[in-house]
Design an enzyme around this catalytic site. Structure first.
Site, PDB file in Angstrom:
ATOM      1  N   THR A   1     -59.225  76.009  34.023  1.00 41.63           N
ATOM      2  CA  THR A   1     -59.183  77.025  32.966  1.00 41.63           C
ATOM      3  C   THR A   1     -58.031  76.768  32.005  1.00 41.63           C
ATOM      4  OG1 THR A   1     -59.970  78.603  34.617  1.00 41.63           O
ATOM      5  CG2 THR A   1     -59.168  79.513  32.557  1.00 41.63           C
TER       6      THR A   1
ATOM      7  N   TYR B   1     -69.646  85.300  35.183  1.00 38.94           N
ATOM      8  CA  TYR B   1     -70.546  86.013  34.285  1.00 38.94           C
ATOM      9  C   TYR B   1     -71.805  86.536  34.977  1.00 38.94           C
ATOM     10  CZ  TYR B   1     -73.305  87.237  30.169  1.00 38.94           C
ATOM     11  OH  TYR B   1     -74.061  87.918  29.255  1.00 38.94           O
TER      12      TYR B   1
ATOM     13  N   TYR C   1     -62.580  77.778  44.173  1.00 38.59           N
ATOM     14  CA  TYR C   1     -61.652  78.470  43.275  1.00 38.59           C
ATOM     15  C   TYR C   1     -62.130  79.898  43.073  1.00 38.59           C
ATOM     16  CZ  TYR C   1     -58.851  79.311  38.999  1.00 38.59           C
ATOM     17  OH  TYR C   1     -57.990  79.821  38.058  1.00 38.59           O
TER      18      TYR C   1
ATOM     19  N   ARG D   1     -61.321  86.377  36.032  1.00 36.95           N
ATOM     20  CA  ARG D   1     -62.076  85.610  35.039  1.00 36.95           C
ATOM     21  C   ARG D   1     -63.582  85.580  35.338  1.00 36.95           C
ATOM     22  NH1 ARG D   1     -59.216  82.770  31.341  1.00 36.95           N
ATOM     23  NH2 ARG D   1     -57.005  82.381  31.749  1.00 36.95           N
TER      24      ARG D   1
ATOM     25  N   LYS E   1     -58.501  77.548  46.255  1.00 31.80           N
ATOM     26  CA  LYS E   1     -57.471  78.016  45.331  1.00 31.80           C
ATOM     27  C   LYS E   1     -57.763  79.499  45.135  1.00 31.80           C
ATOM     28  CE  LYS E   1     -55.705  77.740  40.609  1.00 31.80           C
ATOM     29  NZ  LYS E   1     -55.924  77.223  39.239  1.00 31.80           N
TER      30      LYS E   1
ATOM     31  N   ILE F   1     -51.534  75.672  42.954  1.00 27.02           N
ATOM     32  CA  ILE F   1     -51.964  74.991  41.730  1.00 27.02           C
ATOM     33  C   ILE F   1     -51.449  75.874  40.607  1.00 27.02           C
ATOM     34  CG2 ILE F   1     -53.896  74.247  40.289  1.00 27.02           C
ATOM     35  CD1 ILE F   1     -55.439  73.698  42.920  1.00 27.02           C
TER      36      ILE F   1
END
Length: 293
Positions: A47, A110, A136, A141, A165, A207
């Site tokens: 991202t 989404y 992840y 998000r 992550k 990360i």
């Protein structure tokens, strides 16, 4: 793989020139700056790398630049994820992974799938991936939280899924994962502000976004955490706390690019729909960086 991806990794930015083309010279500078100052590995096309506005041709050029600059010094992780499972599989099957050590794949965004849908998505990717996979989870998000039981089910059944992550910003969720995970499965912090507490609780590191601006202190903080030296580690955590808050106060990666601009590593340019950090934020960032010692 466990050892290779332990410690401090960075989600590297994609620097742009004034004409919005990729600035490969700046990208090389940032790679060298981080490796020379102790960062353990680099994540490409996450991202923070503005992956959603990068074309497939640009992505390949970015990969090539980072592989060349890295020159096999640290492991490289490549972001390949999305909410179209078939498309993610197709990209994995058509990618040349020479020089890449693992894949980072974001939970589908989404679409807001159920936990069963998230699990089936990653099982399908696991079947075709030639490399270890880092899941992840970033609900802020994606619009959906990959629950610990889903992550743990994948950890227990898909042998090439080696880590997560985790970026839900939820310490209780981290602790559940750390308590119930298979012994060789890694919990990697995706939250810069929680990176040290997670590492001290048994995590494998981070990360990071802010780490690419202050790699020496950030990598040292994580190593102290891995060594269980919480007193010295928290000195560095506290030293970096204000800038960590600042870079996420508007959007990522506008904040970190504003930091890197003050350090003469890259321009602050981002691609729409993102916009550069406001003048007020840039002023606060500049003051912090110029007073940092």
């Amino acid at each position: 793989m466990k050892h290779k991806l332990t410690g401090a990794g960075i989600a590297i930015v994609t620097p742009f020139k004034a004409d919005l083309s990729v600035d490969h010279e700046a990208l090389t500078r940032i790679v060298n700056y981080n490796i020379e100052n102790g960062m353990d590995y680099i994540v490409i096309s996450g991202t923070t790398g503005e992956s959603v506005t990068i074309t497939s041709k640009e992505k390949q050029a970015i990969i090539n630049t980072i592989i060349t600059a890295n020159n096999k010094r640290v492991p490289l992780v490549l972001g390949i994820g999305g909410n179209n499972t078939a498309q993610v599989i197709a990209e994995i099957q058509s990618t040349d992974f020479s020089g890449i050590d693992a894949i980072l794949s974001v939970s589908p965004y989404y679409s807001k799938p159920t936990q069963e849908g998230i699990k089936a998505h990653f099982e399908s990717i696991s079947k075709v991936s030639p490399l270890p996979i880092i899941l992840y989870n970033v609900p802020g998000r994606t619009g959906s939280n990959m629950l610990p039981e889903t992550t743990l089910a994948l950890a227990n059944t898909c042998k090439n899924i080696v880590a997560v992550k985790e970026a839900a910003g939820n310490m209780a969720q981290y602790l559940r994962l750390l308590n119930d995970k298979p012994s060789d499965f890694m919990i990697i912090s995706g939250d810069d502000d929680l990176a040290l507490p997670v590492t001290l609780a048994g995590g494998s590191g981070v990360i990071s976004v802010i780490g690419q601006a202050f790699p020496k202190d950030f990598a040292k903080m994580i190593q102290l955490g891995l060594d269980g030296n919480n007193k010295e580690a928290f000195k560095l955590h506290n030293k970096l706390m204000d800038i960590t808050g600042l870079i996420f106060s508007e959007n990522n990666p506008s904040g970190i690019k504003a930091v890197l601009e003050v350090m003469n590593l890259c321009k602050p340019i981002v691609r729409l729909p993102l916009v550069e950090a406001t003048d007020k934020l840039k002023k606060n960032i500049s003051e912090f960086v110029n007073n940092y010692a």
